[in-house]
Design a protein around this motif. Structure first.
Motif, short mmCIF file in Angstrom:
data_model
loop_
_atom_site.label_atom_id
_atom_site.label_comp_id
_atom_site.label_asym_id
_atom_site.label_seq_id
_atom_site.Cartn_x
_atom_site.Cartn_y
_atom_site.Cartn_z
N GLY A 1 -39.93 -18.23 11.54
CA GLY A 1 -41.03 -17.84 10.55
C GLY A 1 -42.02 -16.77 11.41
N VAL A 2 -42.27 -17.23 12.77
CA VAL A 2 -43.20 -16.36 13.54
C VAL A 2 -42.53 -15.22 13.86
N ALA A 3 -41.37 -15.18 14.37
CA ALA A 3 -40.44 -13.98 14.38
C ALA A 3 -40.32 -13.03 13.52
N VAL A 4 -40.23 -13.27 12.09
CA VAL A 4 -39.93 -12.56 11.03
C VAL A 4 -41.38 -11.85 10.55
N MET A 5 -42.51 -12.68 11.00
CA MET A 5 -43.83 -12.14 10.50
C MET A 5 -44.04 -11.15 11.53
N ALA A 6 -43.94 -11.60 13.06
CA ALA A 6 -44.21 -10.75 14.22
C ALA A 6 -43.59 -9.40 14.30
N ILE A 7 -42.49 -9.43 13.72
CA ILE A 7 -41.50 -8.26 14.19
C ILE A 7 -42.07 -7.05 13.21
N LEU A 8 -42.64 -7.27 12.10
CA LEU A 8 -43.20 -6.44 11.54
C LEU A 8 -44.30 -5.44 12.44
N LEU A 9 -44.93 -6.13 13.29
CA LEU A 9 -45.77 -5.25 14.04
C LEU A 9 -45.18 -4.17 14.68
N ALA A 10 -43.62 -4.51 15.38
CA ALA A 10 -42.86 -3.67 16.18
C ALA A 10 -42.43 -2.64 15.32
N ASN A 11 -42.10 -3.03 13.95
CA ASN A 11 -41.24 -2.06 13.24
C ASN A 11 -42.08 -1.25 12.16
N LEU A 12 -43.48 -1.19 12.00
CA LEU A 12 -44.29 -0.54 11.17
C LEU A 12 -44.12 1.07 11.61
N PRO A 13 -44.01 1.46 12.88
CA PRO A 13 -43.98 2.66 13.14
C PRO A 13 -42.48 3.18 12.69
N GLY A 14 -41.52 2.49 12.52
CA GLY A 14 -40.56 2.72 12.21
C GLY A 14 -40.37 2.89 10.65
N PHE A 15 -41.07 2.19 10.09
CA PHE A 15 -41.02 2.45 8.51
C PHE A 15 -41.87 3.82 8.13
N ALA A 16 -42.96 3.95 8.70
CA ALA A 16 -43.88 5.07 8.32
C ALA A 16 -43.75 6.47 9.10
N LEU A 17 -43.25 6.55 10.44
CA LEU A 17 -43.34 7.57 11.02
C LEU A 17 -41.96 8.13 11.51
N PRO A 18 -41.90 9.30 11.73
CA PRO A 18 -40.65 10.08 12.41
C PRO A 18 -39.83 9.14 13.41
N ASP A 19 -38.84 9.19 13.76
CA ASP A 19 -37.86 8.36 14.34
C ASP A 19 -38.51 8.32 15.84
N PRO A 20 -38.81 9.39 16.78
CA PRO A 20 -39.19 9.24 18.13
C PRO A 20 -40.48 8.79 18.35
N ALA A 21 -41.41 8.52 17.21
CA ALA A 21 -42.80 7.97 17.28
C ALA A 21 -42.60 6.49 17.39
#
Length: 413
Positions: free
Chosen positions: A26-46
């Motif tokens: 549960g902690v992992a699926v919640m906290a991984i969003l912190l790492a993935n947010l730039p991947g959802f919202a910004l161009p790939d190299p960001a």
């Protein structure tokens, strides 16, 4: 091996689930969003380089530094650790029920690969499930090893990952001269992944993600990585964490059977070493002016060992903080029982905000503003998971995964 008289207490959970694994998941699926947010919202190299897009303000750089120091790599490592532990658990329970655990595991990986490819192609290019399915097949060869042997193999694959990363770094440094068309193309490919390409080079991705779903899907089909190629490029790194998870499960580390003293030691060592190392690496990248060579060396080579020890440190911290009868523990455990569903639901929610079939906000936000979404998504996970499980007993995608795996058994039989 248990060090001391007082292991962390656990309570029984529905259908003999292991509470500590659900909480960690549960902690992992919640906290991984912190790492993935730039991947959802910004161009790939960001994703790896803050100044590539959306990271020019001081607040953006601070947020990048904090996520690099405390989050990146280790939440994915925690997912991989738990995937290895779950592999053992599924096989053991299938064997105990009179079935063939290895065969059931392979069927589960086949279904997971298909579901991961659907996610990768039609929802979000950052999918990790298809990759986990392929590495999970390889991991089957190691399930019979002792914890010590699993640790040694994990170290060996981590070393292989560093060797492969080192070779890539050497290639990048050699390409810096750009004195031939081949070297110039290689340099540009690394700039597209880890560097600061010109805005014109990022314009096609931005236009595709802001466009209709069909346009974004076509762009993903054209630019997605090859999962089979990823198996060789990043597979050793993923496998090292999965094998470490198997060792941690067999030794009782992940099930709360160690003493609190031992867990505290791992918190102090694992987090002390990894947080310090990640902070130094982030400062080094900043001092280089976010040069593509510095970013690549950190991402592909230097952070590998610190990610593993940091993952164990975070796991130990979560187990120390867990309270079996606590409200937060039960809510987080419910989110962990539905980790597959919550992972995909996060992709659907985030792409609905940033992609053109939704609000079309891709590349419009700065990096710092992205993190305002994390508490909202966490709240949704904690709000809906527990009542859903109380009513249905299993997450929707978890049920599909289970039924499809059993369906393959019927066809093969």
């Amino acid at each position: 091996m248990v060090d001391g008289p007082a292991p962390i207490p656990t309570l029984p959970t529905p259908r003999d689930r292991i509470l500590s694994l659900d909480v960690l998941r549960g902690v992992a699926v919640m906290a991984i969003l912190l790492a993935n947010l730039p991947g959802f919202a910004l161009p790939d190299p960001a994703y790896s380089n803050p100044v590539a897009w959306g990271g020019q303000r001081p607040i953006d750089i601070i947020v990048w530094f904090l996520t690099e120091t405390f989050v990146n790599g280790r939440m994915r490592g925690l997912f991989s650790l738990l995937f290895g532990a779950s592999t053992l658990l599924v096989i053991e329970r299938a064997d105990a029920a009179g079935g063939n655990g290895a065969s059931f595991h392979l069927r589960r990986m086949a279904v997971l690969f298909v579901l991961g490819m659907v996610h990768l192609t039609f929802i979000w290019t950052g999918d990790i499930l298809a990759h986990y399915a392929l590495v999970g097949i390889v991991a089957l060869a190691f399930v019979g090893l002792t914890p010590r042997a699993l640790c040694w193999n994990a170290a060996a694959f981590a070393g292989l990952s560093m060797a492969l990363g080192g070779l890539e770094c050497l290639g990048l440094f050699a390409a810096a001269a750009r004195d031939t068309p081949q070297m110039a193309a290689l340099w540009d490919s690394y700039q597209s992944a880890f560097g600061t390409p010109p805005p014109a080079a990022l314009a096609p991705e931005i236009a595709a993600m802001r466009g209709p779903w069909s346009t974004a899907t076509a762009f993903r089909l054209e630019h997605n990585g090859n999962p089979l190629l990823d198996l060789f490029q990043i597979g050793p790194d993923t496998l090292s964490a999965m094998l470490l998870g198997m060792a941690a499960f067999k030794s009782g580390f992940l099930t709360g059977q160690w003493s609190r003293v031992a867990y505290r030691r791992w918190v102090l060592f694992g987090l002390g070493v990894s947080i310090g190392a990640y902070a130094v690496m982030a400062l080094g990248v900043a001092a280089s002016g976010y040069d593509v060579r510095a970013v690549t060396v950190v991402q592909l080579l230097l952070n590998v060992p610190f990610r593993l020890v940091g993952t164990l440190g975070y796991a130990a911290l979560i187990l120390l903080l867990m309270r079996p009868d606590g409200v937060w523990t039960t809510r987080i455990a419910a989110a962990g029982r539905m980790a597959f569903t919550n992972y995909i639901a996060t992709s659907i929610m985030m792409t609905a905000i940033f992609y053109g079939h939704g609000l079309g906000q891709f590349a419009h936000w700065g990096r710092a503003e992205l993190y305002l979404l994390a508490p909202l998504m966490w709240g949704l996970m904690l709000f809906w998971s527990k009542p859903w499980l109380a009513r249905v007993g299993q997450g929707p995608l978890e049920r599909i995964w289970r039924l499809a795996s059993r369906g393959l058994a019927g066809k093969s039989g």
